[in-house]
Design a protein around this motif. Sequence first.
Motif, PDB file in Angstrom:
ATOM      1  N   ALA A  18       0.826  -1.207   0.000  1.00 40.84           N
ATOM      2  CA  ALA A  18       0.000   0.000   0.000  1.00 40.84           C
ATOM      3  C   ALA A  18       0.863   1.261   0.000  1.00 40.84           C
ATOM      4  N   GLN A  19       1.978   1.232   0.727  1.00 38.70           N
ATOM      5  CA  GLN A  19       2.868   2.388   0.757  1.00 38.70           C
ATOM      6  C   GLN A  19       3.516   2.617  -0.609  1.00 38.70           C
ATOM      7  N   ILE A  20       3.892   1.545  -1.290  1.00 37.33           N
ATOM      8  CA  ILE A  20       4.447   1.677  -2.641  1.00 37.33           C
ATOM      9  C   ILE A  20       3.392   2.254  -3.573  1.00 37.33           C
ATOM     10  N   GLN A  21       2.191   1.723  -3.460  1.00 35.56           N
ATOM     11  CA  GLN A  21       1.092   2.185  -4.301  1.00 35.56           C
ATOM     12  C   GLN A  21       0.885   3.688  -4.132  1.00 35.56           C
ATOM     13  N   LYS A  22       0.875   4.141  -2.904  1.00 33.60           N
ATOM     14  CA  LYS A  22       0.654   5.557  -2.619  1.00 33.60           C
ATOM     15  C   LYS A  22       1.849   6.414  -3.053  1.00 33.60           C
ATOM     16  N   ALA A  23       3.060   5.956  -2.754  1.00 36.36           N
ATOM     17  CA  ALA A  23       4.258   6.736  -3.070  1.00 36.36           C
ATOM     18  C   ALA A  23       4.463   6.908  -4.574  1.00 36.36           C
ATOM     19  N   LEU A  24       4.151   5.866  -5.336  1.00 34.51           N
ATOM     20  CA  LEU A  24       4.383   5.914  -6.775  1.00 34.51           C
ATOM     21  C   LEU A  24       3.127   6.213  -7.575  1.00 34.51           C
ATOM     22  N   ASP A  25       2.001   6.359  -6.887  1.00 34.09           N
ATOM     23  CA  ASP A  25       0.714   6.654  -7.516  1.00 34.09           C
ATOM     24  C   ASP A  25       0.386   5.648  -8.621  1.00 34.09           C
ATOM     25  N   VAL A  26       0.417   4.373  -8.237  1.00 28.10           N
ATOM     26  CA  VAL A  26       0.080   3.287  -9.149  1.00 28.10           C
ATOM     27  C   VAL A  26      -0.988   2.417  -8.509  1.00 28.10           C
ATOM     28  N   SER A  27      -1.587   1.572  -9.307  1.00 30.87           N
ATOM     29  CA  SER A  27      -2.655   0.709  -8.789  1.00 30.87           C
ATOM     30  C   SER A  27      -2.085  -0.463  -8.006  1.00 30.87           C
ATOM     31  N   ALA A  28      -2.948  -1.070  -7.216  1.00 27.90           N
ATOM     32  CA  ALA A  28      -2.561  -2.254  -6.444  1.00 27.90           C
ATOM     33  C   ALA A  28      -2.177  -3.389  -7.385  1.00 27.90           C
ATOM     34  N   ARG A  29      -2.867  -3.480  -8.498  1.00 28.28           N
ATOM     35  CA  ARG A  29      -2.566  -4.528  -9.483  1.00 28.28           C
ATOM     36  C   ARG A  29      -1.163  -4.341 -10.073  1.00 28.28           C
ATOM     37  N   THR A  30      -0.794  -3.083 -10.347  1.00 32.35           N
ATOM     38  CA  THR A  30       0.544  -2.810 -10.880  1.00 32.35           C
ATOM     39  C   THR A  30       1.609  -3.225  -9.887  1.00 32.35           C
ATOM     40  N   VAL A  31       1.416  -2.886  -8.623  1.00 30.69           N
ATOM     41  CA  VAL A  31       2.385  -3.265  -7.587  1.00 30.69           C
ATOM     42  C   VAL A  31       2.479  -4.786  -7.500  1.00 30.69           C
ATOM     43  N   SER A  32       1.357  -5.467  -7.501  1.00 29.41           N
ATOM     44  CA  SER A  32       1.359  -6.934  -7.431  1.00 29.41           C
ATOM     45  C   SER A  32       2.069  -7.551  -8.634  1.00 29.41           C
ATOM     46  N   ASN A  33       1.829  -6.989  -9.819  1.00 27.08           N
ATOM     47  CA  ASN A  33       2.499  -7.500 -11.024  1.00 27.08           C
ATOM     48  C   ASN A  33       4.008  -7.309 -10.939  1.00 27.08           C
ATOM     49  N   ARG A  34       4.443  -6.145 -10.479  1.00 27.84           N
ATOM     50  CA  ARG A  34       5.886  -5.879 -10.354  1.00 27.84           C
ATOM     51  C   ARG A  34       6.519  -6.817  -9.319  1.00 27.84           C
ATOM     52  N   LEU A  35       5.793  -7.075  -8.232  1.00 24.88           N
ATOM     53  CA  LEU A  35       6.325  -7.987  -7.207  1.00 24.88           C
ATOM     54  C   LEU A  35       6.453  -9.407  -7.748  1.00 24.88           C
ATOM     55  N   ALA A  36       5.527  -9.819  -8.583  1.00 26.24           N
ATOM     56  CA  ALA A  36       5.624 -11.142  -9.207  1.00 26.24           C
ATOM     57  C   ALA A  36       6.859 -11.199 -10.105  1.00 26.24           C
ATOM     58  N   GLU A  37       7.118 -10.112 -10.816  1.00 26.84           N
ATOM     59  CA  GLU A  37       8.303 -10.057 -11.673  1.00 26.84           C
ATOM     60  C   GLU A  37       9.580 -10.063 -10.824  1.00 26.84           C
ATOM     61  N   ILE A  38       9.585  -9.270  -9.748  1.00 22.13           N
ATOM     62  CA  ILE A  38      10.753  -9.226  -8.864  1.00 22.13           C
ATOM     63  C   ILE A  38      11.012 -10.602  -8.266  1.00 22.13           C
ATOM     64  N   ASP A  39       9.950 -11.317  -7.926  1.00 20.88           N
ATOM     65  CA  ASP A  39      10.104 -12.649  -7.346  1.00 20.88           C
ATOM     66  C   ASP A  39      10.846 -13.590  -8.298  1.00 20.88           C
ATOM     67  N   MET A  40      10.649 -13.417  -9.603  1.00 19.09           N
ATOM     68  CA  MET A  40      11.388 -14.229 -10.578  1.00 19.09           C
ATOM     69  C   MET A  40      12.884 -13.954 -10.461  1.00 19.09           C
ATOM     70  N   TYR A  41      13.244 -12.676 -10.229  1.00 15.07           N
ATOM     71  CA  TYR A  41      14.658 -12.320 -10.109  1.00 15.07           C
ATOM     72  C   TYR A  41      15.224 -12.687  -8.740  1.00 15.07           C
ATOM     73  N   VAL A  42      14.355 -12.813  -7.750  1.00 14.45           N
ATOM     74  CA  VAL A  42      14.796 -13.360  -6.459  1.00 14.45           C
ATOM     75  C   VAL A  42      15.205 -14.816  -6.682  1.00 14.45           C
ATOM     76  N   GLN A  43      14.390 -15.548  -7.433  1.00 12.87           N
ATOM     77  CA  GLN A  43      14.687 -16.956  -7.714  1.00 12.87           C
ATOM     78  C   GLN A  43      15.975 -17.121  -8.523  1.00 12.87           C
ATOM     79  N   LYS A  44      16.269 -16.127  -9.380  1.00 11.04           N
ATOM     80  CA  LYS A  44      17.479 -16.174 -10.211  1.00 11.04           C
ATOM     81  C   LYS A  44      18.710 -15.677  -9.459  1.00 11.04           C
ATOM     82  N   GLY A  45      18.508 -15.086  -8.272  1.00 11.15           N
ATOM     83  CA  GLY A  45      19.636 -14.658  -7.464  1.00 11.15           C
ATOM     84  C   GLY A  45      20.010 -13.185  -7.543  1.00 11.15           C
TER      85      GLY A  45
END
Length: 104
Positions: A18-45
């Motif tokens: 919610a803080q990211i959503q507010k700070a960057l003025d983006v939707s909750a769906r956008t934040v969730s999508n970006r986190l899913a993408e980041i999680d792929m890079y967590v898996q890759k190291g």
Amino acid sequence: MEITAIKYISASPYVTKAQIQKALDVSARTVSNRLAEIDMYVQKGRYGAYTILDGCGVTYVNYLAFVDFLKYRKDLKAGHRVPAFNPTAIARQIGWGSLQAEYQ
């Protein structure tokens, strides 16, 4: 002597979705999508295992990793080489942990 302001360092890298959503003025769906993408890079190291903390009904995200991902997202998706994740450099560039005055 009277204290009129207290200076403190604000440096916790974890924020909520919610803080990211507010700070960057983006939707909750956008934040969730970006986190899913980041999680792929967590898996890759690229990012550490503690980049996304999910539990007890609240998801906390390392904001410095989120900022890094936003900066290099297109290059990462295209498979281009990007600089290694350096949270110290990012923190310095965005003013993270700088002294802030809190008035009482």
